[in-house]
Design an enzyme around this catalytic site. Structure first.
Site, mmCIF file in Angstrom:
data_model
loop_
_atom_site.group_PDB
_atom_site.id
_atom_site.type_symbol
_atom_site.label_atom_id
_atom_site.label_comp_id
_atom_site.label_asym_id
_atom_site.label_seq_id
_atom_site.Cartn_x
_atom_site.Cartn_y
_atom_site.Cartn_z
ATOM 1 N N GLY A 6 -48.314 25.792 -9.466
ATOM 2 C CA GLY A 6 -49.500 24.959 -9.346
ATOM 3 C C GLY A 6 -49.795 24.181 -10.599
ATOM 4 N N THR A 7 -50.657 23.195 -10.429
ATOM 5 C CA THR A 7 -51.063 22.336 -11.528
ATOM 6 C C THR A 7 -52.172 21.425 -11.041
ATOM 7 O OG1 THR A 7 -50.245 20.879 -13.263
ATOM 8 C CG2 THR A 7 -49.500 20.399 -11.051
ATOM 9 N N THR A 8 -52.702 20.644 -11.942
ATOM 10 C CA THR A 8 -53.591 19.544 -11.577
ATOM 11 C C THR A 8 -53.249 18.351 -12.454
ATOM 12 O OG1 THR A 8 -55.382 21.063 -10.985
ATOM 13 C CG2 THR A 8 -55.984 18.769 -11.365
ATOM 14 N N ASP A 23 -53.099 19.479 -16.809
ATOM 15 C CA ASP A 23 -53.119 20.734 -17.554
ATOM 16 C C ASP A 23 -51.731 20.970 -18.159
ATOM 17 O OD1 ASP A 23 -51.924 23.377 -15.724
ATOM 18 O OD2 ASP A 23 -52.162 21.444 -14.745
#
Length: 199
Positions: A6-8, A23
């Site tokens: 995951g990430t944004t 991030d």
């Protein structure tokens, strides 16, 4: 069992430039691989891409795009625009649809005009004023929807992008909470910085 990552990442386009933010945590399933990875990679001095998904795939695509940009500059004597690069990347991704690159990409740049686009793993291409990718995107997009204004300044857009990543990091367990990488691109050039997650 499928491994979760995951990430944004977020992107905002304005009349004066583009702001990208992400991030810096790389995760694999329930393990944090590193807290200091760059998820925004400059391709030229005026174009950068972000990724949600496979970092290795993004790095391979970035090397391809860097080579294409240099070849274009050498052949035509002028830099490739961000719009042209987005279309090229869309074609590369679509040609690989049977063995896709596992990425969601935001491309932003300022060559002739500010440009922002998002691409899915199969090459779907959408040009927009703001966008977000990754597991934290449902949280980040709400912040962008609420805060975006067409006439906002680069500094206001920078703050909005940081706020969007921070908000996602508070609610999405796969988005890192240590640092936020921010790249601002204007007609003057590109600036990179790292902002602490905590305000």
């Amino acid at each position: 069992m499928e491994k979760k990552t995951g990430t944004t990442t977020v992107g905002i386009k304005l009349k004066d430039g583009v702001v990208l933010a992400a991030d810096t945590q790389a995760s694999l399933d329930h393990m944090v691989e590193t807290l200091n990875i760059k998820k925004i990679l400059p391709i030229t001095d005026r174009i950068a891409i972000t990724t949600a998904g496979s970092v290795g795939d993004l790095q391979a695509l970035a090397r391809m795009l860097e080579a294409e940009a240099k070849y274009y500059q050498f052949t035509w004597g002028k830099p490739m625009t961000a719009k042209a690069m987005a279309n090229l990347l869309s074609n590369i991704l679509n040609e690989s649809k049977w063995f896709p690159y596992m990425v969601q990409i935001i491309i932003g740049g300022y060559v002739e005009e500010p440009t922002l686009a998002s691409l899915d793993p199969l090459g779907g291409l959408i040009f927009d004023n703001y966008t977000t990718t990754g597991s934290g995107s449902p949280f980040a997009i709400a912040i962008l929807e609420d805060g975006y204004k067409e006439d906002m300044s680069i500094e206001d857009a920078r703050e909005l992008a940081i706020k969007a990543v921070r908000t996602a990091g508070k609610r999405d367990v796969y988005t890192g909470e240590r640092k936020i990488q921010v790249i601002t691109i204007t007609k003057e050039g590109m600036k990179e910085e790292f902002v602490e997650f905590k305000e």
